[in-house]
Design a protein around this motif. Structure first.
Motif, PDB file in Angstrom:
ATOM      1  N   ARG A  50     -47.092   4.302 -21.497  1.00 25.01           N
ATOM      2  CA  ARG A  50     -47.343   4.978 -20.440  1.00 25.01           C
ATOM      3  C   ARG A  50     -48.544   6.006 -20.923  1.00 25.01           C
ATOM      4  NH1 ARG A  50     -43.722   9.315 -18.539  1.00 25.01           N
ATOM      5  NH2 ARG A  50     -44.861  10.470 -20.089  1.00 25.01           N
ATOM      6  N   ASN A  51     -48.210   6.847 -22.034  1.00 24.09           N
ATOM      7  CA  ASN A  51     -49.383   7.779 -22.285  1.00 24.09           C
ATOM      8  C   ASN A  51     -50.674   6.986 -22.959  1.00 24.09           C
ATOM      9  OD1 ASN A  51     -47.661   9.593 -22.108  1.00 24.09           O
ATOM     10  ND2 ASN A  51     -46.934   9.897 -24.285  1.00 24.09           N
ATOM     11  N   ASP A  52     -50.554   5.816 -23.357  1.00 22.16           N
ATOM     12  CA  ASP A  52     -51.799   5.178 -23.622  1.00 22.16           C
ATOM     13  C   ASP A  52     -52.696   4.824 -22.473  1.00 22.16           C
ATOM     14  OD1 ASP A  52     -50.859   4.823 -26.277  1.00 22.16           O
ATOM     15  OD2 ASP A  52     -50.451   2.547 -25.997  1.00 22.16           O
ATOM     16  N   VAL A  53     -51.871   4.544 -21.424  1.00 19.26           N
ATOM     17  CA  VAL A  53     -52.759   3.912 -19.967  1.00 19.26           C
ATOM     18  C   VAL A  53     -53.289   5.418 -19.511  1.00 19.26           C
ATOM     19  CG1 VAL A  53     -52.393   3.282 -17.761  1.00 19.26           C
ATOM     20  CG2 VAL A  53     -51.153   2.229 -19.687  1.00 19.26           C
ATOM     21  N   ILE A  54     -52.481   6.305 -19.418  1.00 22.32           N
ATOM     22  CA  ILE A  54     -52.858   7.942 -19.040  1.00 22.32           C
ATOM     23  C   ILE A  54     -54.054   8.266 -19.863  1.00 22.32           C
ATOM     24  CG2 ILE A  54     -52.392  10.166 -18.903  1.00 22.32           C
ATOM     25  CD1 ILE A  54     -49.599   9.494 -18.365  1.00 22.32           C
ATOM     26  N   LEU A  55     -54.085   8.210 -21.270  1.00 24.27           N
ATOM     27  CA  LEU A  55     -55.161   8.353 -21.932  1.00 24.27           C
ATOM     28  C   LEU A  55     -56.481   7.583 -21.562  1.00 24.27           C
ATOM     29  CD1 LEU A  55     -56.436   9.667 -24.710  1.00 24.27           C
ATOM     30  CD2 LEU A  55     -55.649   7.622 -25.780  1.00 24.27           C
ATOM     31  N   ALA A  56     -56.182   6.306 -21.407  1.00 28.92           N
ATOM     32  CA  ALA A  56     -57.576   5.427 -21.142  1.00 28.92           C
ATOM     33  C   ALA A  56     -57.987   5.735 -19.884  1.00 28.92           C
ATOM     34  CB  ALA A  56     -57.088   3.928 -21.164  1.00 28.92           C
ATOM     35  N   VAL A  57     -57.123   5.964 -18.608  1.00 29.64           N
ATOM     36  CA  VAL A  57     -57.567   6.150 -17.214  1.00 29.64           C
ATOM     37  C   VAL A  57     -58.306   7.723 -17.384  1.00 29.64           C
ATOM     38  CG1 VAL A  57     -56.632   6.847 -15.049  1.00 29.64           C
ATOM     39  CG2 VAL A  57     -55.903   4.738 -16.411  1.00 29.64           C
ATOM     40  N   VAL A  88     -52.386   1.381 -29.768  1.00 30.57           N
ATOM     41  CA  VAL A  88     -53.214   1.208 -28.794  1.00 30.57           C
ATOM     42  C   VAL A  88     -53.991   2.491 -28.579  1.00 30.57           C
ATOM     43  CG1 VAL A  88     -53.987   0.345 -26.647  1.00 30.57           C
ATOM     44  CG2 VAL A  88     -52.323  -0.958 -27.792  1.00 30.57           C
ATOM     45  N   GLY A  89     -53.269   3.764 -28.249  1.00 27.45           N
ATOM     46  CA  GLY A  89     -53.741   4.994 -27.788  1.00 27.45           C
ATOM     47  C   GLY A  89     -54.423   5.508 -28.986  1.00 27.45           C
ATOM     48  N   VAL A  90     -53.825   5.250 -30.184  1.00 29.41           N
ATOM     49  CA  VAL A  90     -54.486   5.730 -31.387  1.00 29.41           C
ATOM     50  C   VAL A  90     -55.915   5.266 -31.559  1.00 29.41           C
ATOM     51  CG1 VAL A  90     -54.329   5.997 -33.816  1.00 29.41           C
ATOM     52  CG2 VAL A  90     -52.209   6.175 -32.763  1.00 29.41           C
ATOM     53  N   SER A  91     -55.929   4.024 -31.473  1.00 27.37           N
ATOM     54  CA  SER A  91     -57.138   2.946 -31.768  1.00 27.37           C
ATOM     55  C   SER A  91     -58.131   3.449 -30.503  1.00 27.37           C
ATOM     56  CB  SER A  91     -56.862   1.690 -31.607  1.00 27.37           C
ATOM     57  OG  SER A  91     -58.074   0.828 -31.409  1.00 27.37           O
ATOM     58  N   ILE A  92     -57.702   4.190 -29.097  1.00 29.55           N
ATOM     59  CA  ILE A  92     -58.606   4.237 -28.403  1.00 29.55           C
ATOM     60  C   ILE A  92     -59.370   5.458 -28.703  1.00 29.55           C
ATOM     61  CG2 ILE A  92     -58.853   5.145 -25.940  1.00 29.55           C
ATOM     62  CD1 ILE A  92     -56.700   3.288 -24.776  1.00 29.55           C
ATOM     63  N   VAL A  93     -58.461   6.404 -29.174  1.00 26.12           N
ATOM     64  CA  VAL A  93     -58.903   7.842 -29.748  1.00 26.12           C
ATOM     65  C   VAL A  93     -59.992   7.555 -30.845  1.00 26.12           C
ATOM     66  CG1 VAL A  93     -58.512  10.125 -30.963  1.00 26.12           C
ATOM     67  CG2 VAL A  93     -57.014   9.211 -29.013  1.00 26.12           C
ATOM     68  N   GLY A  94     -59.660   6.444 -32.009  1.00 28.66           N
ATOM     69  CA  GLY A  94     -60.493   6.198 -32.720  1.00 28.66           C
ATOM     70  C   GLY A  94     -61.873   5.737 -32.286  1.00 28.66           C
ATOM     71  N   GLY A  95     -61.891   4.799 -31.219  1.00 28.87           N
ATOM     72  CA  GLY A  95     -63.179   4.177 -30.915  1.00 28.87           C
ATOM     73  C   GLY A  95     -64.016   5.243 -30.319  1.00 28.87           C
ATOM     74  N   VAL A  96     -63.417   6.094 -29.314  1.00 29.37           N
ATOM     75  CA  VAL A  96     -64.485   7.091 -28.837  1.00 29.37           C
ATOM     76  C   VAL A  96     -64.817   8.300 -29.590  1.00 29.37           C
ATOM     77  CG1 VAL A  96     -64.154   9.036 -26.988  1.00 29.37           C
ATOM     78  CG2 VAL A  96     -63.106   6.946 -26.566  1.00 29.37           C
ATOM     79  N   MET A  97     -63.935   8.670 -30.710  1.00 28.90           N
ATOM     80  CA  MET A  97     -64.087   9.512 -31.569  1.00 28.90           C
ATOM     81  C   MET A  97     -65.325   9.105 -32.799  1.00 28.90           C
ATOM     82  SD  MET A  97     -63.002  12.362 -30.904  1.00 28.90           S
ATOM     83  CE  MET A  97     -62.342  12.604 -29.485  1.00 28.90           C
ATOM     84  N   GLY A 103     -66.031   2.846 -25.905  1.00 24.32           N
ATOM     85  CA  GLY A 103     -65.145   3.090 -27.026  1.00 24.32           C
ATOM     86  C   GLY A 103     -63.607   2.980 -26.440  1.00 24.32           C
ATOM     87  N   THR A 104     -63.562   3.239 -25.288  1.00 22.76           N
ATOM     88  CA  THR A 104     -62.198   2.938 -24.573  1.00 22.76           C
ATOM     89  C   THR A 104     -61.835   1.806 -24.493  1.00 22.76           C
ATOM     90  OG1 THR A 104     -62.422   4.916 -23.330  1.00 22.76           O
ATOM     91  CG2 THR A 104     -60.604   3.542 -22.543  1.00 22.76           C
ATOM     92  N   VAL A 105     -62.728   0.785 -24.204  1.00 23.35           N
ATOM     93  CA  VAL A 105     -62.359  -0.571 -24.047  1.00 23.35           C
ATOM     94  C   VAL A 105     -62.192  -1.274 -25.126  1.00 23.35           C
ATOM     95  CG1 VAL A 105     -63.331  -2.713 -23.210  1.00 23.35           C
ATOM     96  CG2 VAL A 105     -63.516  -0.844 -21.669  1.00 23.35           C
ATOM     97  N   ALA A 106     -63.072  -0.859 -26.345  1.00 23.78           N
ATOM     98  CA  ALA A 106     -63.100  -1.325 -27.627  1.00 23.78           C
ATOM     99  C   ALA A 106     -61.591  -1.224 -28.233  1.00 23.78           C
ATOM    100  CB  ALA A 106     -64.226  -1.128 -28.486  1.00 23.78           C
ATOM    101  N   GLY A 107     -61.560   0.090 -27.886  1.00 27.43           N
ATOM    102  CA  GLY A 107     -60.006   0.617 -28.604  1.00 27.43           C
ATOM    103  C   GLY A 107     -58.947  -0.105 -28.161  1.00 27.43           C
ATOM    104  N   VAL A 108     -58.744  -0.413 -26.951  1.00 29.85           N
ATOM    105  CA  VAL A 108     -57.684  -1.242 -26.291  1.00 29.85           C
ATOM    106  C   VAL A 108     -57.719  -2.590 -26.984  1.00 29.85           C
ATOM    107  CG1 VAL A 108     -56.771  -2.399 -24.689  1.00 29.85           C
ATOM    108  CG2 VAL A 108     -57.642  -0.053 -24.222  1.00 29.85           C
ATOM    109  N   PHE A 109     -58.776  -3.160 -27.378  1.00 24.56           N
ATOM    110  CA  PHE A 109     -58.703  -4.594 -27.921  1.00 24.56           C
ATOM    111  C   PHE A 109     -58.519  -4.415 -29.540  1.00 24.56           C
ATOM    112  CE2 PHE A 109     -61.224  -7.697 -30.463  1.00 24.56           C
ATOM    113  CZ  PHE A 109     -60.745  -8.569 -30.045  1.00 24.56           C
ATOM    114  N   ILE A 110     -59.080  -3.341 -30.091  1.00 20.89           N
ATOM    115  CA  ILE A 110     -58.872  -3.214 -31.710  1.00 20.89           C
ATOM    116  C   ILE A 110     -57.520  -2.793 -31.792  1.00 20.89           C
ATOM    117  CG2 ILE A 110     -59.301  -1.809 -33.438  1.00 20.89           C
ATOM    118  CD1 ILE A 110     -61.473  -3.962 -32.711  1.00 20.89           C
TER     119      ILE A 110
END
Lengths: 167, 151
Positions: free
Chosen positions: B33-40, A106-115, A144-151
């Motif tokens: 937790r890191n995912d949440v921190i990143l998003a926030v 999920v974090g990886v995908s958030i970075v992908g969406g924003v980038m 990008g963040t919202v879409a990243g979470v979903f993706i």
């Protein structure tokens, strides 16, 4: 089917799915007409899956095939510059984030969406020689963040579903 | 939940572990937790940038027309007008200035993003038509016209 042939077949299939997802995304109505470029990024589900199961090289290869096909079928050369910048920056940073081990898919995908959005804005700033459109990035960072979470969640679901399929 | 189905839940990990897998790192609480921190952090950064941008922007005096990054015309926002901007390759966008605001009424570009854009009036706001390489931006009268294009 064995080894290489099976992998190649699957990657071809993945490229086809990514292409279809690009098309489906085009059919969706724009979310905010005031800010162009807000997208869910459906093809990134496939890229995330490939990044985790096949590695960055195969993910990049499928990405290139998708971009080429999308441009030939629906786009134009200018759009190719934008989408390539977005896809390249997005994939590079996603691979980095996956490697550093700090985030889940999920974090990886958030970075992908924003980038992806950042890459496109940077190209727009260069092509139009106008720094002011940088303020679009504010909205695009949120989308990008919202879409990243979903993706990312979709990607995890796909990885889970394909867990027992061996390549 | 836990009381009803104790055997269905692992010792640690909870919902995400049950739903998803191990190799994606979702059973790792630290990663979630890191995912949440990143998003926030990203959302807070955007909120801060938005706030900063809202606070510092002021009403502009001119609508400046840039084609391919080069200023071709500027129109005072206090005078109602309607002009057809013609770009390379036969592109046309109709710029309307009304009640101190500028907007694109019609255009012959394929995506019509410019025509869908709301009216702009504050310094730094832009309407962009990517297919025609056209940017309409709002400037204050103190701006040195055309001199500081690359800034």
């Amino acid at each position: 089917m064995q080894g290489k042939a099976k992998r190649l077949t699957f990657l071809g299939l993945a490229a086809a799915v990514a292409l279809i997802l690009s098309y489906v995304e085009m059919l969706l109505p724009p979310i905010l007409t005031a800010v162009p470029g807000i997208k869910i990024g459906l093809p990134n589900i496939v890229i995330i899956f490939l990044l985790y199961r096949f590695g960055i090289k195969d993910a990049a290869a499928v990405s290139v095939v998708r971009l080429a096909a999308v441009t030939l079928l629906f786009g134009n050369p200018v759009m190719l510059i934008y989408s390539t910048a977005g896809a390249a920056l997005s994939l590079a940073l996603m691979a980095l984030c996956k490697k550093c081990g700090l985030f889940s898919a999920v974090g990886v995908s958030i970075v992908g969406g924003v980038m992806h959005n950042l890459g496109q804005i940077l190209v727009a700033m260069l092509l139009l020689e106008t720094a002011e459109i940088g303020y679009y990035m504010i909205v695009l960072a949120v989308s990008g963040t919202v879409a990243g979470v979903f993706i990312g969640l979709c990607g995890i679901a796909l990885l889970k579903a394909m867990k027992n399929v061996r390549f | 939940m836990r009381g009803a189905l104790p055997h269905a839940l692992p010792e640690n990990g909870g919902f995400l572990r049950v739903r998803f897998g191990e190799e994606m790192g979702t059973n790792d609480r630290k990663k979630i937790r890191n995912d949440v921190i990143l998003a926030v952090v990203l959302l807070l950064l955007a909120a801060a940038a938005m706030l900063f941008w809202q606070l510092q922007k002021t009403e502009g005096d001119f609508a400046v027309v840039l084609i391919d990054g080069v200023e071709t015309a500027r129109y005072a926002l206090d005078t109602d007008t309607e002009v057809e901007i013609i770009t390379d390759g036969g592109g046309t966008n109709t710029l309307v200035i009304r009640d101190g605001e500028a907007f694109v009424e019609t255009a012959n570009c394929p995506d019509l993003v410019c025509a869908g854009h709301r009216a702009i009036s504050r310094v730094g706001e832009t309407i962009v038509c990517l297919p025609h390489k056209l940017v309409i931006k709002i400037a204050a009268s103190t701006d040195a016209g055309g001199v500081d294009m690359a800034a």
